[in-house]
Scaffold this motif. Structure first.
Motif, short mmCIF file in Angstrom:
data_model
loop_
_atom_site.label_atom_id
_atom_site.label_comp_id
_atom_site.label_asym_id
_atom_site.label_seq_id
_atom_site.Cartn_x
_atom_site.Cartn_y
_atom_site.Cartn_z
N GLN A 1 0.84 -1.20 0.00
CA GLN A 1 0.00 0.00 0.00
C GLN A 1 0.88 1.25 0.00
OE1 GLN A 1 -3.66 -0.17 1.03
NE2 GLN A 1 -3.40 -2.26 0.30
N HIS A 2 2.07 1.08 0.52
CA HIS A 2 2.91 2.27 0.70
C HIS A 2 4.02 2.33 -0.35
CE1 HIS A 2 4.66 -1.00 3.14
NE2 HIS A 2 5.81 -0.50 2.77
N ARG A 3 4.46 3.54 -0.63
CA ARG A 3 5.59 3.76 -1.54
C ARG A 3 6.55 4.74 -0.89
NH1 ARG A 3 3.34 0.33 -3.71
NH2 ARG A 3 2.52 0.14 -5.81
N TYR A 4 7.83 4.58 -1.22
CA TYR A 4 8.82 5.51 -0.68
C TYR A 4 9.22 6.51 -1.76
CZ TYR A 4 9.14 1.74 2.69
OH TYR A 4 8.84 0.79 3.61
N GLY A 5 9.34 7.75 -1.35
CA GLY A 5 9.77 8.78 -2.30
C GLY A 5 11.29 8.89 -2.31
N PRO A 6 11.83 9.85 -2.99
CA PRO A 6 13.27 10.00 -3.11
C PRO A 6 13.90 10.72 -1.92
CG PRO A 6 12.14 11.63 -4.46
CD PRO A 6 11.07 10.81 -3.82
N ILE B 1 12.89 -6.90 13.01
CA ILE B 1 12.86 -7.86 14.13
C ILE B 1 14.28 -8.29 14.43
CG2 ILE B 1 11.96 -10.07 14.92
CD1 ILE B 1 9.68 -9.87 13.04
N ASP B 2 14.70 -8.06 15.67
CA ASP B 2 16.05 -8.42 16.07
C ASP B 2 16.02 -9.85 16.61
OD1 ASP B 2 18.66 -8.40 16.77
OD2 ASP B 2 18.47 -6.97 18.41
N GLU B 3 16.94 -10.69 16.15
CA GLU B 3 17.05 -12.07 16.65
C GLU B 3 15.88 -12.95 16.23
OE1 GLU B 3 19.40 -13.90 17.96
OE2 GLU B 3 20.78 -12.22 17.77
N GLN B 4 15.95 -13.42 15.06
CA GLN B 4 14.91 -14.25 14.46
C GLN B 4 14.46 -15.42 15.33
OE1 GLN B 4 13.07 -14.79 11.75
NE2 GLN B 4 12.78 -17.00 11.81
N HIS B 5 15.41 -16.15 15.94
CA HIS B 5 14.98 -17.41 16.53
C HIS B 5 14.05 -17.24 17.71
CE1 HIS B 5 18.66 -16.51 18.77
NE2 HIS B 5 18.13 -17.19 19.74
N ARG B 6 14.01 -16.07 18.27
CA ARG B 6 13.09 -15.90 19.38
C ARG B 6 11.69 -15.53 18.86
NH1 ARG B 6 15.89 -14.46 24.56
NH2 ARG B 6 17.97 -15.22 24.16
N PHE B 7 11.59 -15.12 17.67
CA PHE B 7 10.27 -14.76 17.15
C PHE B 7 9.79 -15.82 16.19
CE2 PHE B 7 11.99 -10.73 18.49
CZ PHE B 7 10.95 -10.27 19.27
N GLY B 8 10.20 -15.70 14.95
CA GLY B 8 9.88 -16.79 14.04
C GLY B 8 8.60 -16.63 13.27
N VAL B 9 8.29 -17.73 12.67
CA VAL B 9 7.25 -17.78 11.66
C VAL B 9 5.90 -17.29 12.18
CG1 VAL B 9 6.08 -19.31 10.05
CG2 VAL B 9 8.44 -19.76 10.69
N ARG B 10 5.56 -17.72 13.41
CA ARG B 10 4.22 -17.40 13.87
C ARG B 10 4.00 -15.91 14.01
NH1 ARG B 10 1.97 -19.67 18.83
NH2 ARG B 10 4.11 -19.58 19.54
N GLN B 11 5.04 -15.21 14.53
CA GLN B 11 4.90 -13.77 14.70
C GLN B 11 4.71 -13.08 13.36
OE1 GLN B 11 6.76 -15.66 16.47
NE2 GLN B 11 6.32 -15.13 18.59
N ARG B 12 5.41 -13.59 12.36
CA ARG B 12 5.22 -13.00 11.04
C ARG B 12 3.80 -13.24 10.57
NH1 ARG B 12 9.24 -15.35 7.24
NH2 ARG B 12 10.11 -16.63 8.89
N GLY B 13 3.30 -14.44 10.87
CA GLY B 13 1.93 -14.78 10.51
C GLY B 13 0.94 -13.81 11.18
N ILE B 14 1.22 -13.47 12.44
CA ILE B 14 0.30 -12.58 13.18
C ILE B 14 0.22 -11.22 12.47
CG2 ILE B 14 -0.06 -11.28 15.31
CD1 ILE B 14 1.17 -13.63 16.81
N LEU B 15 1.38 -10.70 12.10
CA LEU B 15 1.39 -9.41 11.40
C LEU B 15 0.51 -9.47 10.15
CD1 LEU B 15 5.06 -8.09 11.38
CD2 LEU B 15 3.02 -6.92 12.21
N GLN B 16 0.68 -10.54 9.40
CA GLN B 16 -0.06 -10.63 8.15
C GLN B 16 -1.55 -10.83 8.38
OE1 GLN B 16 1.77 -13.43 5.60
NE2 GLN B 16 3.73 -12.36 5.62
N GLY C 1 -3.59 -8.05 8.51
CA GLY C 1 -3.74 -7.35 7.23
C GLY C 1 -2.63 -6.35 7.02
N VAL C 2 -1.56 -6.50 7.80
CA VAL C 2 -0.46 -5.57 7.67
C VAL C 2 0.67 -6.25 6.88
CG1 VAL C 2 1.18 -4.15 8.95
CG2 VAL C 2 -1.06 -4.64 9.92
N TYR C 3 1.08 -5.66 5.84
CA TYR C 3 2.20 -6.21 5.07
C TYR C 3 3.32 -5.18 4.99
CZ TYR C 3 -0.82 -10.04 3.72
OH TYR C 3 -1.64 -11.15 3.75
#
Ligand SMILES: Nc1ncnc2c1ncn2[C@@H]1O[C@H](COP(=O)(O)OP(=O)(O)OP(=O)(O)O)[C@@H](O)[C@H]1O
Length: 695
Positions: free
Chosen positions: A247-252, A395-410, A413-415
């Motif tokens: 949804q978002h775009r970055y300008g220059p 996200i700092d330190e992947q192994h403490r978060f992981g797949v499920r947290q990414r799933g929650i964000l999505q 409806g947030v990408y």
């Protein structure tokens, strides 16, 4: 909704398994076995081969044997120490021998003359008699299989009150009743192509194998099953993201970035610049970024994170930074606020200890877009945290978060554009399969001017000399850490040891220094105060348990003393040593230990030889050997019930191939046959914390 012919193993409570009942069910709960499914997926940790029947007459004293005999007579005696000894004379193929049990009341009743049984145990020659001290036995009734002896026998992780014999009996009863109502959920073409044993048979063979080869095949199926579900999760995440248009775009605009870079005391290394370039290209794309940033301890990932977040801010959007612990969130916040406040960028810390009113106020400012960067732990994923326009999450330190947290964000409806940072050194080929849906960037060089940390090994008796050295370093204006191990099982004892050491040091060798104690049991606010003082240089020495393990960045700290270093894994030692040598000063790491095992000695030797996280990770594997399950636990990789990502690389690759093929052909699981697979996957997602240990 039941898809199971005889009830759903995921909902049938374990107490309804024959022979279990409510009291045993309570004990089984300690093993986290609540349902029938939990029970049947509690796989053996090893097997004992009691399938080879031998004649006791061919064996010598001390041998472990499994023999077959028929009861001739049996007697029970009680010793003066109240020990019950049951002794049976048995007829074997070549004569009479004896079997002895200790404290098996009521056993005599079952051993009527003529009874046939298998016994397994240790053979003793006693004045010409042959005697077996029985470890396990099984009376042959002619009905059903033998499960304790006379076959390959499973051995389980268990808990007090639940014996191996009980677990075997429960398992056997559960299988008898439900084995065939378990339906295969892996698609038939996958089973066929990978050459896997079907589910009902695999359940039987994993618990009560007919041969070692069949046990191996059954385990292979369950390993594949876990890896396949895991890879399906990743493939689905990736599939969803690739379809999404941002949804978002970055300008220059790069005004803030330029100001920030100009304010740094250093210039970016080539590796850092390259990685920033990769990230910027992702952010410019139409689809959300999904990037893993790997960099060894102290390689300078934080600057990259800040630049990523700033890109959002200078384009009028917001960023979030999630850290694995409160201490780290606080540190990131302080560093960022320090650097960004002068540029007019508002950074806010959403710490767990925030009074409700302040939290509410911050949430409002976040929703209004007044806060540009939110820093916190995974509490940032909480429902009430609403951004005005979130563009980037780091996200700092992947192994403490992981797949499920990414799933929650999505699911929200947030990408956002996502950058995951890790210091876990995983070989690149492996990281591509473990983080299958992520693109990978590596910071492969340290900032210039770093001198390797001098690493020494000393015996515990030499610690007084070490602390004199610490005091000298402090007098030169440096700071030091003293770390004591904290192992869950002996937490109380360990904690006390740290407290004692602190007290000794404060009045003894370090009485001229400003010393503080830091451990995980302290109140959050107290911990924060101590960390702030240490960072500000108002404390000289921090005596701590491993709360400082990841990410703490105090460049003026140049000495790390690790007490009982033999109790740490190599990955942990490397992380800890990474806390020093972050500035230009020569840093020192002193490992104090008594080396009780070959492994401990090799770990210390590896630490002395190398400072390279990738090298040490490989070495760690060699030292542990491929079969060591604990190895994965400490390497920072996700953990599974049976699968070992390093040992099972081949199967992992196959699982990935199959999962990707399936998702690209039928992402919505429309094929009739995938119905059960979809249910299994949903369960796998839900059970994330117990089934798939990420975080
Ligand atoms: N290009 C550079 N030149 C000199 N110093 C740098 C450079 N980049 C970062 N640093 C400094 O190096 C130290 C380590 O950086 P940083 O904290 O980002 O490491 P990290 O990769 O996050 O490490 P860890 O995984 O241990 O947390 C910091 O004090 C930082 O200011």
């Amino acid at each position: 909704m039941s898809n199971w012919e005889a009830g759903d193993p995921y909902t049938i409570q374990v107490q309804y398994v024959k022979m279990v009942g409510p009291r045993r069910a309570e004990q089984l709960a300690r093993l986290k076995l609540f349902t029938l499914h939990d029970l049947l997926y509690h796989f053996p940790r090893e097997y004992l081969d009691r399938s080879q029947l031998r004649s006791p007459f061919d064996l010598s004293s001390g041998d472990n044997v499994t023999v077959l005999g028929r009861v001739l007579s049996c007697q029970e005696n009680r010793t003066r120490k109240n020990l019950t000894i049951t002794k049976a004379a048995l007829e074997g193929d070549r004569g009479v021998f004896y079997a002895v049990w200790f404290n098996r009341l009521h056993l005599k009743k079952a051993l009527k003359p003529g009874t046939q049984l298998y016994i397994s145990g240790k053979l003793k020659r006693n004045f010409g008699h042959l005697e077996v001290q029985v470890q396990d036995y099984e009376i042959i009734t002619g009905e059903g299989d033998a499960i304790h002896a006379g076959r390959i026998v499973p051995v389980y992780h268990t808990t007090s009150g639940i014996t191996q014999r009980m677990l075997r009996t429960f398992m056997h009863a559960a299988l008898e009743q439900w084995q065939h109502s378990y339906r295969e959920f892996l698609p038939s073409q996958v089973l066929e192509q990978v050459g896997l044993m079907a589910l009902p048979e695999a359940l039987k063979q994993v618990h009560f194998p007919d041969s070692h080869a069949l046990a191996e095949q059954a385990r292979r199926r369950f390993i594949f099953e876990e890896l396949f579900l895991f890879q399906l999760q990743l493939a689905l995440l990736r599939h969803q993201i690739v379809r999404v248009e941002k949804q978002h775009r970055y300008g220059p605009d790069s005004r803030l970035t330029r100001q920030y870079l100009a304010g740094l005391k250093f210039t970016l290394t080539t590796a850092q610049s390259r990685v920033v370039g990769e990230i910027m290209a992702d952010m410019a794309s139409l689809h959300p970024m999904n990037r893993l940033l790997q960099g060894d301890v102290g390689s300078g990932k934080t600057v990259v994170a800040v630049l990523t977040l700033l890109k959002a801010v200078e384009n009028g959007m917001q960023g979030a930074l999630m850290a694995p612990t409160e201490v780290l969130a606080e540190q990131h916040y302080l560093a960022m606020d320090n650097a960004l406040a002068p540029l007019g960028v508002r950074v806010a810390l959403f710490s767990g200890g925030l009074p409700a009113r302040e939290r509410r106020a911050l949430l409002e400012q976040l929703a209004a877009g007044e806060v540009a960067i939110a820093v916190g732990t995974q509490a940032l994923l909480h429902e009430d945290v609403v951004f005005k326009k979130l563009a980037v999450v780091v996200i700092d330190e992947q192994h403490r978060f992981g797949v499920r947290q990414r799933g929650i964000l999505q699911k929200k409806g947030v990408y956002p554009d996502l950058l995951i940072m890790t210091a876990t050194p995983i070989p690149r080929t492996l990281s591509m399969t473990v983080y299958g849906d992520l693109d990978v960037s590596v910071i492969d060089a340290l900032p210039p001017g770093r001198q390797p940390v001098r690493t020494y090994f000393v015996a515990p008796e030499e610690l007084p000399r070490v602390f004199t050295f610490v005091a000298q370093q402090v007098s030169k204006g440096h700071q030091a850490y003293v770390v004591c191990p904290l192992v869950e099982e002996s937490e109380k004892v360990d904690l006390q040891a740290a407290v004692d050491l602190y007290e000794q040091l404060a009045v003894g060798a370090l009485h001229r220094c400003r010393v503080a104690l830091l451990h995980g049991r302290m109140k959050r606010a107290d911990k924060e105060v101590i960390m702030q003082q240490f960072r500000a240089g108002r404390l000289d020495v921090l005596v701590s348990t491993t709360v400082i393990e990841v990410g703490v960045d105090v460049p003026n700290a140049s000495v790390m003393v690790i007490v009982d270093a033999d109790r740490f894994g190599l990955a942990q030692l490397h992380q800890l040593r990474g806390r020093v040598g972050r500035g230009a000063e020569q840093a020192h790491c002193i490992l104090a230990a008594r080396l009780r095992s070959r492994e401990a000695a090799e770990r210390i030797k590896a630490m002395k030889t190398s400072q390279d996280g990738f090298y040490l990770a490989e070495k760690d594997l060699q030292i542990r050997g491929p079969g060591d399950m604990a190895g994965v636990r400490q390497s920072g990789l996700p953990e599974f019930r049976l699968a070992n990502l390093l040992r099972d690389r081949e199967l992992l690759r196959e699982a990935r191939r199959q999962a990707r093929a399936l998702i690209s052909a039928d992402p919505d699981f429309r094929t009739g046959e995938y119905h059960l697979l979809r249910l299994a996957l949903e369960r796998f997602n839900q059970e994330g914390s117990s089934y798939l240990h990420i975080g």
